[in-house]
Design a protein around this motif. Structure first.
Motif, PDB file in Angstrom:
ATOM      1  N   UNK A  21     -72.984 -23.469 -16.744  1.00 43.46           N
ATOM      2  CA  UNK A  21     -72.303 -24.116 -17.859  1.00 43.46           C
ATOM      3  C   UNK A  21     -71.693 -25.445 -17.432  1.00 43.46           C
ATOM      4  N   UNK A  22     -71.064 -25.468 -16.250  1.00 48.73           N
ATOM      5  CA  UNK A  22     -70.512 -26.733 -15.735  1.00 48.73           C
ATOM      6  C   UNK A  22     -71.609 -27.773 -15.557  1.00 48.73           C
ATOM      7  N   UNK A  23     -72.717 -27.339 -15.005  1.00 48.14           N
ATOM      8  CA  UNK A  23     -73.811 -28.278 -14.729  1.00 48.14           C
ATOM      9  C   UNK A  23     -74.431 -28.803 -16.022  1.00 48.14           C
ATOM     10  N   UNK A  24     -74.627 -27.927 -17.000  1.00 48.25           N
ATOM     11  CA  UNK A  24     -75.218 -28.360 -18.268  1.00 48.25           C
ATOM     12  C   UNK A  24     -74.318 -29.364 -18.983  1.00 48.25           C
ATOM     13  N   UNK A  25     -73.022 -29.115 -18.977  1.00 51.69           N
ATOM     14  CA  UNK A  25     -72.090 -30.055 -19.613  1.00 51.69           C
ATOM     15  C   UNK A  25     -72.078 -31.394 -18.877  1.00 51.69           C
ATOM     16  N   UNK A  48     -80.611 -35.821 -12.453  1.00 53.72           N
ATOM     17  CA  UNK A  48     -79.937 -35.914 -11.166  1.00 53.72           C
ATOM     18  C   UNK A  48     -78.776 -34.931 -11.069  1.00 53.72           C
ATOM     19  N   UNK A  49     -78.071 -34.718 -12.175  1.00 56.18           N
ATOM     20  CA  UNK A  49     -76.956 -33.765 -12.162  1.00 56.18           C
ATOM     21  C   UNK A  49     -77.452 -32.380 -11.780  1.00 56.18           C
ATOM     22  N   UNK A  57     -68.147 -26.614  -3.500  1.00 58.34           N
ATOM     23  CA  UNK A  57     -67.749 -28.018  -3.557  1.00 58.34           C
ATOM     24  C   UNK A  57     -68.268 -28.806  -2.355  1.00 58.34           C
ATOM     25  N   UNK A  58     -68.080 -28.291  -1.138  1.00 61.10           N
ATOM     26  CA  UNK A  58     -68.488 -29.042   0.056  1.00 61.10           C
ATOM     27  C   UNK A  58     -69.988 -29.276   0.082  1.00 61.10           C
ATOM     28  N   UNK A  59     -70.748 -28.257  -0.305  1.00 63.82           N
ATOM     29  CA  UNK A  59     -72.201 -28.406  -0.335  1.00 63.82           C
ATOM     30  C   UNK A  59     -72.615 -29.431  -1.382  1.00 63.82           C
ATOM     31  N   UNK A  60     -71.926 -29.447  -2.514  1.00 62.70           N
ATOM     32  CA  UNK A  60     -72.249 -30.393  -3.585  1.00 62.70           C
ATOM     33  C   UNK A  60     -71.990 -31.830  -3.138  1.00 62.70           C
ATOM     34  N   UNK A  61     -70.855 -32.062  -2.467  1.00 68.03           N
ATOM     35  CA  UNK A  61     -70.522 -33.412  -2.021  1.00 68.03           C
ATOM     36  C   UNK A  61     -71.569 -33.919  -1.028  1.00 68.03           C
ATOM     37  N   UNK A  62     -71.913 -33.081  -0.055  1.00 64.90           N
ATOM     38  CA  UNK A  62     -72.870 -33.529   0.952  1.00 64.90           C
ATOM     39  C   UNK A  62     -74.267 -33.700   0.354  1.00 64.90           C
ATOM     40  N   UNK A  63     -74.646 -32.800  -0.554  1.00 63.33           N
ATOM     41  CA  UNK A  63     -75.972 -32.936  -1.170  1.00 63.33           C
ATOM     42  C   UNK A  63     -76.043 -34.195  -2.022  1.00 63.33           C
ATOM     43  N   UNK A  64     -74.950 -34.537  -2.691  1.00 65.99           N
ATOM     44  CA  UNK A  64     -74.933 -35.763  -3.488  1.00 65.99           C
ATOM     45  C   UNK A  64     -75.128 -36.989  -2.608  1.00 65.99           C
ATOM     46  N   UNK A  65     -74.492 -36.988  -1.445  1.00 63.25           N
ATOM     47  CA  UNK A  65     -74.653 -38.111  -0.525  1.00 63.25           C
ATOM     48  C   UNK A  65     -76.087 -38.207  -0.013  1.00 63.25           C
ATOM     49  N   UNK A  66     -76.655 -37.052   0.320  1.00 62.06           N
ATOM     50  CA  UNK A  66     -78.043 -37.070   0.781  1.00 62.06           C
ATOM     51  C   UNK A  66     -78.995 -37.464  -0.343  1.00 62.06           C
ATOM     52  N   UNK A  67     -78.647 -37.098  -1.573  1.00 63.71           N
ATOM     53  CA  UNK A  67     -79.497 -37.499  -2.698  1.00 63.71           C
ATOM     54  C   UNK A  67     -79.485 -39.014  -2.876  1.00 63.71           C
ATOM     55  N   UNK A  68     -78.306 -39.611  -2.740  1.00 58.75           N
ATOM     56  CA  UNK A  68     -78.245 -41.071  -2.850  1.00 58.75           C
ATOM     57  C   UNK A  68     -79.013 -41.732  -1.718  1.00 58.75           C
ATOM     58  N   UNK A 153     -75.827 -40.101 -12.367  1.00 64.42           N
ATOM     59  CA  UNK A 153     -75.934 -38.647 -12.294  1.00 64.42           C
ATOM     60  C   UNK A 153     -75.119 -38.052 -11.170  1.00 64.42           C
ATOM     61  N   UNK A 154     -75.148 -38.695 -10.001  1.00 63.86           N
ATOM     62  CA  UNK A 154     -74.373 -38.205  -8.861  1.00 63.86           C
ATOM     63  C   UNK A 154     -72.881 -38.278  -9.152  1.00 63.86           C
ATOM     64  N   UNK A 155     -72.443 -39.394  -9.745  1.00 62.75           N
ATOM     65  CA  UNK A 155     -71.019 -39.547 -10.056  1.00 62.75           C
ATOM     66  C   UNK A 155     -70.562 -38.484 -11.056  1.00 62.75           C
ATOM     67  N   UNK A 156     -71.362 -38.221 -12.082  1.00 58.85           N
ATOM     68  CA  UNK A 156     -70.995 -37.192 -13.063  1.00 58.85           C
ATOM     69  C   UNK A 156     -70.975 -35.803 -12.428  1.00 58.85           C
ATOM     70  N   UNK A 157     -71.944 -35.535 -11.575  1.00 59.29           N
ATOM     71  CA  UNK A 157     -71.961 -34.233 -10.892  1.00 59.29           C
ATOM     72  C   UNK A 157     -70.738 -34.069  -9.999  1.00 59.29           C
TER      73      UNK A 157
END
Length: 640
Positions: A21-25, A48-49, A57-68, A153-157
């Protein structure tokens, strides 16, 4: 509470439901923001989200950086390929196939999110190069649009994730590790003496617990360098526990140690049980090590390894860093280079066939076929059984393509403004949460929303024909179909294949050790062995097989490695005739997998020679190793 219990009873994973639900929003929010900024492909931000969001949270932050980072590298390579290839589609296809294949190989050889970054660099280049050739945007405009949409997308995620996503529960893993260490120490004390620890487990059962715990360490290591160092020291302790369990399996109940050694190990187990400081536990083990002395060098090495691992863990707690201690190379992680090479060759070959067929036929939707195939054969190549997953992905992508056509040709013609296009698309994104969270339908649902967004360009005026939209939809769905065929026919992979390959790599290194053994090579082999044992037990458990075969086979491999070292050391001091016999036996052991029985016979003949020359201890060791080779012949032959 009643609603949560009712949903759980109906098969929904509550944590996954909240995460979905968080991701879809956040995905809908990213779509609106990207459209408000006037980006050409706002739907890519929503995609991208879904790609960057994680339940921790920690996995999301690092994955976002690797995605960029991966997107930046992939975009640069895609633009370079477009520039170099010019109007030559075959050269664009060849360059892209080689790059994506290289990234697929690297992604399967690396660990952690480095693997994700490598895979993303491959198919990001495909998105830029292929959609750049299919769309009307210019090369630089397409690259800039890709980077900006990913950034949105990364910023919103991150924004939604940092506010609502829970942190990693690393303390739970540490507590599991403490309990594993306690059980192994109690089992070791019981085996050294005559006492029986209540609730004791067999070494193979304890190894399953250790292997499952080790598999959880990789996700917990995301988010910071401290977390990675923490996982490294925990993995070193698990390797030391694996060494202790193999020693117990080898020793059996044949004889007991001195009561003083047993009491010291038992004191270490009790200290670990009450969560005493790790130096206190290590102190008991060091006392046991000193008492065991030179009379039992194998036990001494086990106690030393475990004590050093616990002290290294304490040093990490004090300093936040994991450092190698002593002369031992520590734990070296297994890397499946064969699987990585297969992934590279499979990806390159499939993309060459698909791309050159596109270039030959000139089908306008061919770019989407190649794009879908590139994403599928790279992103899913790291899975245990990608062919099985492709069936679910194919089904959900077909549903997404059908709904995308419905939205485009039945709903969007009713809209008079672009915001209405987005409003009509949003419910189809939000509904993803339901199958995403249900245990029976969750596999492949992310690909539903990805394809839905990929095929939905919310821009007025609406252009194109239904036949063109249908062709593009079929082209996108062809990607997982081709990937399914590739995963089944070209270097097929599964838990069984990976296990057999790992066993073969263990024995290949043993043969190399027999042919050209050095103390350094032997130390590296042993340091890598314990992680491979954990991996073997993990794969065997995942397949539902009894772990006894891989435990006994691993023990035989360890014993053979120790025997090879002892024989080579003796050969440096032996007379010429003994050296010749040793060299002949080692050459035969260098072809171990061809016939384990003949290798065992060569060791038995060598044992008789050593006994005749008064080398009784080495002769007994060689004879014991020969018996293990005969008893575990199936392990060595299946790994060949």
């Amino acid at each position: 509470m009643l609603t949560t219990a009712w949903l759980a009873g109906k098969g929904f994973d509550i944590e996954r439901l909240r995460f979905g639900l968080r991701t879809a929003l956040a995905s809908c929010l990213a779509l609106v923001v990207a459209w408000s900024l006037g980006l050409e492909h706002p739907q890519w931000s929503a995609m991208t989200v879904w790609a960057a969001s994680q339940p921790v949270r920690e996995l999301m932050v690092e994955k976002s950086l690797y995605r960029m980072a991966g997107t930046l590298v992939g975009t640069a390579v895609g633009l370079l390929l477009l520039t170099v290839a010019g109007d030559s589609l075959p050269w664009l296809v060849i360059g892209l196939a080689l790059w994506v294949g290289l990234c697929a190989g690297a992604g399967n050889a690396l660990y952690s999110l480095l693997s994700y970054g490598a895979l993303l660099s491959g198919y990001s280049a495909a998105m830029v190069a292929l959609l750049g050739s299919a769309d009307s945007l210019g090369t630089l405009a397409l690259g800039a649009d890709r980077l900006l949409t990913v950034l949105v997308g990364v910023v919103m995620a991150l924004l939604v994730g940092l506010l609502f996503t829970p942190g990693a529960r690393r303390s739970e893993l540490e507590e599991q590790g403490r309990r594993c260490t306690t059980r192994v120490l109690h089992q070791l004390a019981a085996q050294l003496g005559s006492r029986r620890h209540p609730g004791a487990q067999a070494p193979s059962d304890l190894l399953v617990d250790i292997a499952l715990l080790e598999a959880q360490l990789e996700p917990s290591a995301a988010g910071s360098r401290r977390a990675r160092h923490s996982a490294r020291t925990q993995r070193t302790i698990l390797a030391a526990l694996t060494a202790a369990l193999l020693w117990m399996r080898r020793r059996g109940r044949a004889g007991t140690a001195s009561p003083a050694v047993e009491r010291a190990v038992h004191a270490a187990a009790l200290a670990m049980d009450r969560a005493a400081p790790l130096p206190e536990v290590a102190g008991h083990l060091q006392r046991a090590q000193a008492l065991a002395g030179p009379d039992d060098p194998a036990l001494t090495q086990v106690l030393e390894r475990l004590g050093d691992a616990l002290l290294a863990r304490q040093r990490f707690r004090d300093t936040g860093r994991a450092r190698r201690q002593g002369n031992r190379p520590g734990l070296l992680r297994h890397r499946d280079w064969v699987h990585a090479r297969h992934a590279m060759l499979r990806t390159t070959g499939v993309l060459l066939v698909v791309g050159l067929a596109w270039a030959a036929t000139g089908w306008p939707a061919g770019a989407y076929v190649m794009l879908g195939t590139a994403v599928m054969v790279t992103l899913f190549s790291t899975l245990e059984n990608p062919a099985w997953m492709m069936r679910h992905v194919l089904l959900w992508q077909a549903i997404a393509a059908l709904l995308a056509l419905t939205v485009r040709w039945l709903l969007w013609p009713l809209a008079s403004a672009e915001w209405q296009l987005i409003a009509l698309l949003a419910p189809f994104i939000l509904v993803t949460v339901i199958p995403f969270a249900h245990r029976r339908t969750q596999n492949g649902t992310v690909d539903y929303v990805m394809v839905l967004l990929l095929l939905s360009q919310p821009a007025l005026p609406l252009v194109g024909t239904f036949s063109h939209s249908l062709g593009v939809a079929l082209a996108v769905v062809a990607g997982p179909l081709l990937a399914l065929i590739a995963f089944r026919l070209i270097f097929p992979t599964s838990a069984r294949h990976r296990q057999r390959r790992l066993e073969a790599m263990m024995l290949n290194e043993l043969e190399a050790l027999a042919r050209q053994g050095t103390p350094e090579r032997a130390a590296v082999w042993e340091a890598r062995l314990y992680h491979r044992v954990m991996q073997l037990v993990h794969w065997s458990h995942r397949r539902g097989d009894a772990t006894q075969r891989v435990v006994d086979g691993s023990l035989a491999a360890l014993t053979l490695g120790e025997t090879l070292q002892a024989l080579q050391h003796h050969g440096e001091q032996a007379d010429a005739a003994t050296r010749r016999r040793l060299a002949a036996s080692l050459r035969r052991l260098g072809r171990l997998r061809q016939s384990p029985q003949e290798a065992a016979a060569a060791l038995e003949r060598l044992a008789r020679t050593l006994a005749y020359r008064q080398q009784v201890a080495l002769a007994l060791q060689s004879r014991h190793t020969a018996r293990l080779l005969r008893a575990n012949q199936a392990f060595f032959q299946q790994a060949s």
